[in-house]
Design a protein around this motif. Structure first.
Motif, PDB file in Angstrom:
ATOM      1  N   VAL A   1       0.851  -1.195   0.000  1.00 37.82           N
ATOM      2  CA  VAL A   1       0.000   0.000   0.000  1.00 37.82           C
ATOM      3  C   VAL A   1       0.884   1.242   0.000  1.00 37.82           C
ATOM      4  O   VAL A   1       1.985   1.253   0.561  1.00 37.82           O
ATOM      5  CB  VAL A   1      -0.958   0.027   1.212  1.00 37.82           C
ATOM      6  N   GLY A   2       0.403   2.290  -0.654  1.00 44.17           N
ATOM      7  CA  GLY A   2       1.183   3.512  -0.752  1.00 44.17           C
ATOM      8  C   GLY A   2       2.535   3.271  -1.382  1.00 44.17           C
ATOM      9  O   GLY A   2       2.689   2.447  -2.289  1.00 44.17           O
ATOM     10  N   VAL A   3       3.538   3.994  -0.900  1.00 46.13           N
ATOM     11  CA  VAL A   3       4.901   3.831  -1.403  1.00 46.13           C
ATOM     12  C   VAL A   3       5.415   2.421  -1.130  1.00 46.13           C
ATOM     13  O   VAL A   3       6.116   1.829  -1.960  1.00 46.13           O
ATOM     14  CB  VAL A   3       5.820   4.891  -0.764  1.00 46.13           C
ATOM     15  N   GLY A   4       5.100   1.878   0.042  1.00 48.84           N
ATOM     16  CA  GLY A   4       5.428   0.487   0.332  1.00 48.84           C
ATOM     17  C   GLY A   4       6.889   0.207   0.605  1.00 48.84           C
ATOM     18  O   GLY A   4       7.322  -0.944   0.547  1.00 48.84           O
ATOM     19  N   ASP A   5       7.688   1.241   0.903  1.00 49.85           N
ATOM     20  CA  ASP A   5       9.084   1.062   1.281  1.00 49.85           C
ATOM     21  C   ASP A   5       9.228   1.325   2.779  1.00 49.85           C
ATOM     22  O   ASP A   5       8.359   1.917   3.405  1.00 49.85           O
ATOM     23  CB  ASP A   5       9.992   2.016   0.506  1.00 49.85           C
ATOM     24  N   ARG A   6      10.350   0.939   3.327  1.00 50.75           N
ATOM     25  CA  ARG A   6      10.558   1.007   4.761  1.00 50.75           C
ATOM     26  C   ARG A   6      11.487   2.168   5.129  1.00 50.75           C
ATOM     27  O   ARG A   6      12.458   2.449   4.414  1.00 50.75           O
ATOM     28  CB  ARG A   6      11.198  -0.304   5.221  1.00 50.75           C
ATOM     29  N   GLN A   7      11.187   2.833   6.229  1.00 46.47           N
ATOM     30  CA  GLN A   7      12.114   3.781   6.824  1.00 46.47           C
ATOM     31  C   GLN A   7      12.625   3.205   8.138  1.00 46.47           C
ATOM     32  O   GLN A   7      11.845   2.904   9.044  1.00 46.47           O
ATOM     33  CB  GLN A   7      11.463   5.139   7.109  1.00 46.47           C
ATOM     34  N   TYR A   8      13.959   3.013   8.218  1.00 47.19           N
ATOM     35  CA  TYR A   8      14.608   2.604   9.458  1.00 47.19           C
ATOM     36  C   TYR A   8      15.046   3.876  10.177  1.00 47.19           C
ATOM     37  O   TYR A   8      15.934   4.587   9.702  1.00 47.19           O
ATOM     38  CB  TYR A   8      15.793   1.690   9.162  1.00 47.19           C
ATOM     39  N   LYS A   9      14.451   4.155  11.322  1.00 48.06           N
ATOM     40  CA  LYS A   9      14.543   5.477  11.935  1.00 48.06           C
ATOM     41  C   LYS A   9      15.801   5.721  12.753  1.00 48.06           C
ATOM     42  O   LYS A   9      16.047   6.834  13.199  1.00 48.06           O
ATOM     43  CB  LYS A   9      13.304   5.730  12.797  1.00 48.06           C
ATOM     44  N   GLY A  10      16.589   4.706  12.990  1.00 47.41           N
ATOM     45  CA  GLY A  10      17.844   4.920  13.686  1.00 47.41           C
ATOM     46  C   GLY A  10      17.761   4.900  15.192  1.00 47.41           C
ATOM     47  O   GLY A  10      18.671   5.382  15.875  1.00 47.41           O
TER      48      GLY A  10
ATOM     49  N   PHE B   1      13.105   3.937   0.129  1.00 50.36           N
ATOM     50  CA  PHE B   1      13.651   3.341   1.351  1.00 50.36           C
ATOM     51  C   PHE B   1      14.671   4.294   1.982  1.00 50.36           C
ATOM     52  O   PHE B   1      15.412   4.993   1.286  1.00 50.36           O
ATOM     53  CB  PHE B   1      14.325   2.013   1.007  1.00 50.36           C
ATOM     54  N   ALA B   2      14.738   4.309   3.311  1.00 45.58           N
ATOM     55  CA  ALA B   2      15.697   5.168   4.007  1.00 45.58           C
ATOM     56  C   ALA B   2      16.205   4.479   5.263  1.00 45.58           C
ATOM     57  O   ALA B   2      15.448   3.838   5.987  1.00 45.58           O
ATOM     58  CB  ALA B   2      15.045   6.504   4.367  1.00 45.58           C
ATOM     59  N   TYR B   3      17.502   4.674   5.537  1.00 45.86           N
ATOM     60  CA  TYR B   3      18.169   4.031   6.672  1.00 45.86           C
ATOM     61  C   TYR B   3      18.934   5.098   7.444  1.00 45.86           C
ATOM     62  O   TYR B   3      19.887   5.690   6.929  1.00 45.86           O
ATOM     63  CB  TYR B   3      19.121   2.954   6.147  1.00 45.86           C
ATOM     64  N   LEU B   4      18.510   5.380   8.683  1.00 45.84           N
ATOM     65  CA  LEU B   4      19.030   6.514   9.442  1.00 45.84           C
ATOM     66  C   LEU B   4      19.936   6.122  10.594  1.00 45.84           C
ATOM     67  O   LEU B   4      20.063   6.855  11.576  1.00 45.84           O
ATOM     68  CB  LEU B   4      17.865   7.352   9.998  1.00 45.84           C
ATOM     69  N   TRP B   5      20.628   5.007  10.490  1.00 45.39           N
ATOM     70  CA  TRP B   5      21.442   4.536  11.604  1.00 45.39           C
ATOM     71  C   TRP B   5      22.888   5.021  11.567  1.00 45.39           C
ATOM     72  O   TRP B   5      23.546   5.072  12.602  1.00 45.39           O
ATOM     73  CB  TRP B   5      21.438   3.008  11.636  1.00 45.39           C
ATOM     74  N   ASP B   6      23.421   5.341  10.402  1.00 44.71           N
ATOM     75  CA  ASP B   6      24.877   5.447  10.289  1.00 44.71           C
ATOM     76  C   ASP B   6      25.395   6.873  10.185  1.00 44.71           C
ATOM     77  O   ASP B   6      24.881   7.691   9.412  1.00 44.71           O
ATOM     78  CB  ASP B   6      25.356   4.648   9.078  1.00 44.71           C
ATOM     79  N   ALA B   7      26.454   7.140  10.934  1.00 49.32           N
ATOM     80  CA  ALA B   7      27.135   8.432  10.902  1.00 49.32           C
ATOM     81  C   ALA B   7      27.852   8.621   9.563  1.00 49.32           C
ATOM     82  O   ALA B   7      28.016   7.670   8.778  1.00 49.32           O
ATOM     83  CB  ALA B   7      28.128   8.526  12.053  1.00 49.32           C
ATOM     84  N   LEU B   8      28.297   9.844   9.301  1.00 47.34           N
ATOM     85  CA  LEU B   8      28.869  10.185   8.000  1.00 47.34           C
ATOM     86  C   LEU B   8      30.133   9.401   7.672  1.00 47.34           C
ATOM     87  O   LEU B   8      30.499   9.275   6.510  1.00 47.34           O
ATOM     88  CB  LEU B   8      29.171  11.684   7.934  1.00 47.34           C
TER      89      LEU B   8
END
Length: 506
Positions: free
Chosen positions: A454-463, A488-495
């Protein structure tokens, strides 16, 4: 003056009319870097408006849109290496492209230097390969319960259209053409190149990728949100869907690690059970390592690649009279009783033999795909190199675009804040709808959804509860299945975080 372009305008087998038109100007094109692409594309512009109407997630959870204006009645079906399928967009100027080699100048502007078919052009080796497109424009018309995405090769100020991000230089000026990097990058003589036939370079971070790119020249910034915006727009207009995996799965279900069935010495193959070998595909990349008594088989561990760092599968054959098969690689090595093989992200050029502008070898989760000339879904996170995400708190993230600021690996001081998102909580979530900054192409969730269909149907990992600057990790990797996709987006990792599954495009 002489020169010859065998142009790929949406694909090499598209309409004879477009090919003949390109051939008429070919004699004038000796130096692609000085040719007046702006004038050429302006002369070809039709002004057609291609549109798709989508209902907002709150009004309808369906990912499907309704084609409008010039898109009505046009059909696109991905092709394969053996079947060229229908693509009614291929002979429309707004969707045309020509494969090119390009460089960055000192101001980070992409400059074409050779065109497919021209002397000096190559898909291989120490070249960066992209597609050159017409100058194009886009806009999103917002309504209470729906929105309409518009795309054209003319500005249409009555609709509020602005230049697409890939058609602007680093200062935001229209270039009169666009260039999008075609391939993920690999290493040749310790330098990154986005050309075909390379093992995709991984173990990169936001910071280390910029350091590597600067070895090519002061203006090299790498690909970012403009490349994602190109792919999203092609998906929305050609396929009228928000959910990329309903059309292009990408390499998202190719997570295999197998113990060898027999020991081998100084040969170019290893032996697996035939049951396991049948899950592997010729042309894909693998690593071979000997963990001995280790139980952590993460591909990032040095012992998981201490025999073969990465290599390509060139052949798989069953061994007659046994339950085993030989898996041949393009290198010679030895194995032990504890050796394991691991699948890795795709090599560049996986889609080179696809017969259309869009397509794949197979849509089974093991291969990359091509969307309007650009290869993606390789089974690695895409590091969007013009973005930095700042987790200001556990649940609040701000999105920054570099634009013409000096690169920084530790600050967003001179970057442009595009948006701030309240993620509400730290629980990873499905994305229902996204918002897109039209100036930069930076995307972020607008509303959360409830699943992959449903919708975009991708996952965001919020970190989790972590805070601080984050590298923009997108697409997903070869083990994520339906979590992955263009949003899709993954917010766990530093630069500075680098791992086996992080990759970039020049």
């Amino acid at each position: 003056m002489s020169g010859r372009i065998i142009a790929q305008m949406a694909d090499e087998r598209t309409s004879r009319k477009i090919l003949e038109e390109v051939m008429r100007i070919s004699a004038a094109v000796v130096d692609a870097s000085t040719f007046d692409w702006k004038a050429y594309f302006e002369a070809r512009a039709t002004g057609e408006i291609f549109s798709t109407k989508f209902y907002k997630y709150e009004a309808s959870t369906s990912p499907l849109g309704e084609k409008m204006n010039a898109s009505v009645g046009l059909v696109a079906i991905p092709s394969t290496e053996t079947e060229k399928n229908r693509d009614d967009f291929a002979n429309r100027n707004a969707f045309s492209y020509v494969d090119c080699n390009f460089v960055y100048n000192e101001n980070s502007k992409r400059i074409p230097v050779a065109i497919a078919g021209q002397a000096g052009f190559s898909y291989y080796g120490k070249k960066d390969v992209g597609i050159i497109t017409p100058q194009t424009y886009w806009g999103i018309e917002d309504h209470d319960t729906y929105y309409i995405v518009h795309f054209s090769d003319k500005k249409h100020e009555e609709l509020g259209l602005i230049s697409t991000p890939w058609c602007k230089d680093f200062d935001g000026n229209e270039m009169g053409y666009g260039i999008v990097s075609k391939y993920y990058a690999g290493m040749i003589d310790s330098i990154l190149y986005s050309s075909s036939g390379l093992l995709s370079k991984t173990f990169l971070s936001h910071n280390s990728a910029h350091t590597e790119l600067l070895k090519k020249g002061t203006g090299y910034t790498g690909s970012g949100s403009e490349r994602t915006a190109y792919l999203l727009l092609m998906l929305w207009i050609k396929y009228a869907t928000k959910n990329s995996q309903t059309v292009f799965k990408g390499c998202t279900s190719y997570n295999y690690q197998y113990l060898v069935a027999e020991v081998t010495e100084n040969v170019d193959y290893l032996i697996l059970s035939t049951t396991n070998a049948k899950n592997l595909v010729v042309g894909s990349a693998v690593s071979v390592g000997d963990p001995v008594d280790q139980t952590n088989y993460d591909r990032g561990q040095a012992y998981m690649r201490n025999i073969v760092e990465r290599a390509r599968i060139v052949k798989i054959e069953e061994i007659s009279g046994t339950a085993n098969s030989r898996v041949y690689l393009d290198t010679v090595f030895s194995t032990t009783a504890t050796t394991r093989i691991s699948t890795m992200p795709c090599c560049s050029g996986t889609t080179d033999n696809v017969l259309g502008a869009d397509g794949y070898i197979a849509n089974d989760g093991k291969y990359a795909y091509r969307l309007n000339g650009v290869e993606d879904g390789i089974g690695a996170y895409f590091i969007s190199l013009n973005e930095i995400w700042n987790k200001e708190s556990a649940t609040v993230v701000s999105y920054y675009a570099r634009k013409n600021a000096a690169w920084s690996g530790s600050s967003v001081q001179d970057y442009t804040k595009v948006a701030t998102l309240d993620m509400v909580n730290t629980s990873d979530a499905w994305i229902g709808d996204i918002s897109v900054d039209l100036e930069t192409g930076v995307q972020y969730p607008r509303v959360y959804g409830s699943g992959d269909s449903v919708g975009v149907g991708d996952r965001q990992y919020k970190g989790g509860d972590g805070t601080g600057l984050r590298e923009a990790l997108q697409r997903g990797h070869l083990a994520l299945g339906s979590d992955a996709g263009l949003s899709f987006a993954y917010l766990w990792d530093a630069l500075s975080s680098a791992w086996w599954v992080f990759a970039v495009c020049v």
